[in-house]
Design an enzyme around this catalytic site. Structure first.
Site, PDB file in Angstrom:
ATOM      1  N   GLU A   1       0.820  -1.208   0.000  1.00  0.00           N
ATOM      2  CA  GLU A   1       0.000   0.000   0.000  1.00  0.00           C
ATOM      3  C   GLU A   1       0.856   1.261   0.000  1.00  0.00           C
ATOM      4  O   GLU A   1       1.906   1.309   0.633  1.00  0.00           O
ATOM      5  CB  GLU A   1      -0.904   0.042   1.235  1.00  0.00           C
ATOM      6  CG  GLU A   1      -2.015  -0.975   1.229  1.00  0.00           C
ATOM      7  CD  GLU A   1      -2.902  -0.857   2.460  1.00  0.00           C
ATOM      8  OE1 GLU A   1      -2.829   0.181   3.150  1.00  0.00           O
ATOM      9  OE2 GLU A   1      -3.657  -1.791   2.723  1.00  0.00           O
TER      10      GLU A   1
ATOM     11  N   CYS B   1      -2.759  -3.073  15.092  1.00  0.00           N
ATOM     12  CA  CYS B   1      -2.394  -2.585  13.765  1.00  0.00           C
ATOM     13  C   CYS B   1      -2.765  -3.554  12.647  1.00  0.00           C
ATOM     14  O   CYS B   1      -2.505  -4.754  12.743  1.00  0.00           O
ATOM     15  CB  CYS B   1      -0.896  -2.303  13.733  1.00  0.00           C
ATOM     16  SG  CYS B   1      -0.304  -1.658  12.166  1.00  0.00           S
TER      17      CYS B   1
ATOM     18  N   GLY C   1       5.280  -2.253   7.477  1.00  0.00           N
ATOM     19  CA  GLY C   1       6.641  -2.659   7.790  1.00  0.00           C
ATOM     20  C   GLY C   1       7.325  -1.727   8.778  1.00  0.00           C
ATOM     21  O   GLY C   1       6.829  -0.648   9.098  1.00  0.00           O
ATOM     22  N   GLU C   2       8.466  -2.173   9.276  1.00  0.00           N
ATOM     23  CA  GLU C   2       9.315  -1.383  10.175  1.00  0.00           C
ATOM     24  C   GLU C   2      10.507  -0.871   9.367  1.00  0.00           C
ATOM     25  O   GLU C   2      11.390  -1.640   8.983  1.00  0.00           O
ATOM     26  CB  GLU C   2       9.795  -2.268  11.336  1.00  0.00           C
ATOM     27  CG  GLU C   2      10.956  -1.720  12.153  1.00  0.00           C
ATOM     28  CD  GLU C   2      10.743  -0.323  12.711  1.00  0.00           C
ATOM     29  OE1 GLU C   2      11.511   0.582  12.317  1.00  0.00           O
ATOM     30  OE2 GLU C   2       9.820  -0.130  13.525  1.00  0.00           O
TER      31      GLU C   2
ATOM     32  N   SER D   1       6.839   5.477  17.293  1.00  0.00           N
ATOM     33  CA  SER D   1       5.514   4.939  17.619  1.00  0.00           C
ATOM     34  C   SER D   1       5.566   4.422  19.054  1.00  0.00           C
ATOM     35  O   SER D   1       6.035   3.319  19.306  1.00  0.00           O
ATOM     36  CB  SER D   1       5.150   3.802  16.653  1.00  0.00           C
ATOM     37  OG  SER D   1       4.989   4.294  15.349  1.00  0.00           O
ATOM     38  N   LEU D   2       5.099   5.230  19.975  1.00  0.00           N
ATOM     39  CA  LEU D   2       5.208   4.888  21.400  1.00  0.00           C
ATOM     40  C   LEU D   2       3.932   4.222  21.922  1.00  0.00           C
ATOM     41  O   LEU D   2       3.962   3.104  22.417  1.00  0.00           O
ATOM     42  CB  LEU D   2       5.532   6.147  22.201  1.00  0.00           C
ATOM     43  CG  LEU D   2       5.896   5.941  23.664  1.00  0.00           C
ATOM     44  CD1 LEU D   2       7.159   5.125  23.808  1.00  0.00           C
ATOM     45  CD2 LEU D   2       6.054   7.298  24.371  1.00  0.00           C
TER      46      LEU D   2
ATOM     47  N   ASN E   1      -8.238   4.137  13.870  1.00  0.00           N
ATOM     48  CA  ASN E   1      -9.089   3.600  12.815  1.00  0.00           C
ATOM     49  C   ASN E   1      -9.353   2.133  13.116  1.00  0.00           C
ATOM     50  O   ASN E   1      -8.439   1.311  13.002  1.00  0.00           O
ATOM     51  CB  ASN E   1      -8.403   3.722  11.442  1.00  0.00           C
ATOM     52  CG  ASN E   1      -8.426   5.139  10.918  1.00  0.00           C
ATOM     53  OD1 ASN E   1      -9.448   5.803  10.951  1.00  0.00           O
ATOM     54  ND2 ASN E   1      -7.285   5.618  10.440  1.00  0.00           N
TER      55      ASN E   1
ATOM     56  N   CYS F   1      -3.671   1.696   7.971  1.00  0.00           N
ATOM     57  CA  CYS F   1      -2.562   1.191   7.165  1.00  0.00           C
ATOM     58  C   CYS F   1      -2.572  -0.336   7.144  1.00  0.00           C
ATOM     59  O   CYS F   1      -2.645  -0.984   8.189  1.00  0.00           O
ATOM     60  CB  CYS F   1      -1.237   1.696   7.741  1.00  0.00           C
ATOM     61  SG  CYS F   1       0.175   1.180   6.775  1.00  0.00           S
TER      62      CYS F   1
END
Length: 355
Positions: A92, A119, A164-165, A219-220, A297, A341
């Site tokens: 995406e 996620c 992905g990271e 991203s905490l 979301n 996402c």
């Protein structure tokens, strides 16, 4: 046999490759100009290159390796692209319209192994890294779409926050950044690019030492280890204390601000207690930290999580502000399409398997 994307080469790498294959060094800039300024989609369109060079490039590289599979357009101008890779995998890419310009969110891996429990990106495990060329090509495909619209619009901002990271694909990430920043090509300013990580502390140190003037986001999503471990399994390996030390190193060495991404989950991490803990945790970074509060979301497969009530969101925001933490509530984009996402990709794969 699939050819490698030529977009994966930095200008320095392209120059070295051409020289190694018997071509003049000066031809690299000509090729670069055709790719990023004139934005051709076939090597045969590079009319000021000699035929030998054109054929050499065509024999070894491809310009288009991504195929548009699905395109969703939102009423607010957001466009979500689902691209098919040469090996059949789906990724995406999202283009968002802001007052300050056009932003593109790119994907760096096919799937994700970080395993954040809320996620959609992690619904499917990582099968491979994307090449630097496949990441660059996402930007190019969005730009080609804009070119076709004929409004003389250009991608001005990039966020590396897709599936992905990014720091788990570190080398390809850096090559991607070098390509899109290059002033002879797309020339996207470093300060308009943000890379987000779930908290790979060792890579934060390494990223800091590259001295690239690219923005960093973390991203905490939780202010303490117990809660963060519950919703983000990466915290078992890299607890908050270790992550904070790497963030302090980044701030000290770069004198740049870090953005903290915090998705608000109803009755999970959106209480007054968590807001106060977050403010205390980030206080050591002073004015060089900025919190992005993100409305959730909902994802069908993660039905245990719901969007925080507006009252809770505003109370959380007010607490941070009163304790001196810079923050904002993120404006939403694409809520009338598959906004989360990884959601569109996951739905399409399930649909294909069901057929």
């Amino acid at each position: 046999m699939n050819k490698e994307s030529i977009y994966g080469l930095t200008l320095e790498q392209l120059t070295a490759w051409l020289v190694e294959h018997g071509q003049k060094k000066s031809r690299a800039l000509l090729v670069w100009d055709w790719l990023y300024r004139k934005r051709v989609t076939d090597f045969s369109e590079m009319t000021d290159l000699n035929q030998e060079c054109v054929q050499l490039l065509d024999d070894h590289f491809a310009i288009q390796t991504l195929q548009q599979h699905i395109k969703q357009e939102s009423a607010d101008g957001t466009i979500k692209f689902l691209f098919k890779l040469q090996d059949g995998n789906l990724i995406e890419t999202v283009m968002m319209r802001h007052k300050y310009g056009l932003s593109v969110c790119v994907t760096t891996q096919v799937g994700c192994n970080i395993g954040c429990s809320f996620c959609a990106s992690g619904l499917l495990a990582k099968s491979r890294d994307l090449s630097s060329g496949e990441i660059v090509e996402q930007i190019m495909n969005v730009q080609l779409h804009l070119d076709l619209m004929g409004k003389d619009e250009k991608v001005s901002h990039v966020v590396v926050m897709g599936i992905g990271e990014p720091f788990d694909n570190f080398t390809n990430l850096l090559d991607f950044l070098k390509v899109i920043i290059d002033h002879k090509g797309l020339a996207i300013a470093s300060r308009r690019i943000t890379v987000s990580t779930s908290g790979l502390a060792d890579k934060i140190y390494e990223f800091t030492d590259t001295k690239m003037q690219v923005n960093l986001a973390i991203s905490l999503h939780a202010p303490n280890n117990d809660l963060r471990t519950r919703i983000m399994k990466i915290n078992r390996a890299i607890p908050i204390e270790k992550l904070m030390k790497s963030m302090e190193y980044y701030v000290e060495k770069t004198n740049r601000r870090i953005t903290i991404e915090y998705i608000l989950l109803k009755d999970v991490n959106d209480h007054q207690e968590e807001a106060e803990q977050l403010a205390d945790l980030l206080g050591v970074l002073g004015q060089q930290v900025y919190v992005n509060l993100i409305p959730y979301n909902p994802v069908d497969e993660h039905s245990q999580y719901q969007r925080s009530e507006q009252e809770s969101v505003l109370a959380f925001y007010d607490t941070l502000k009163k304790k001196g933490i810079n923050c904002k509530i993120r404006q939403e984009h694409g809520t009338d399409i598959d906004a989360a996402c990884g959601q569109l990709r996951s739905k399409q794969i399930k649909k294909t398997k069901a057929q």
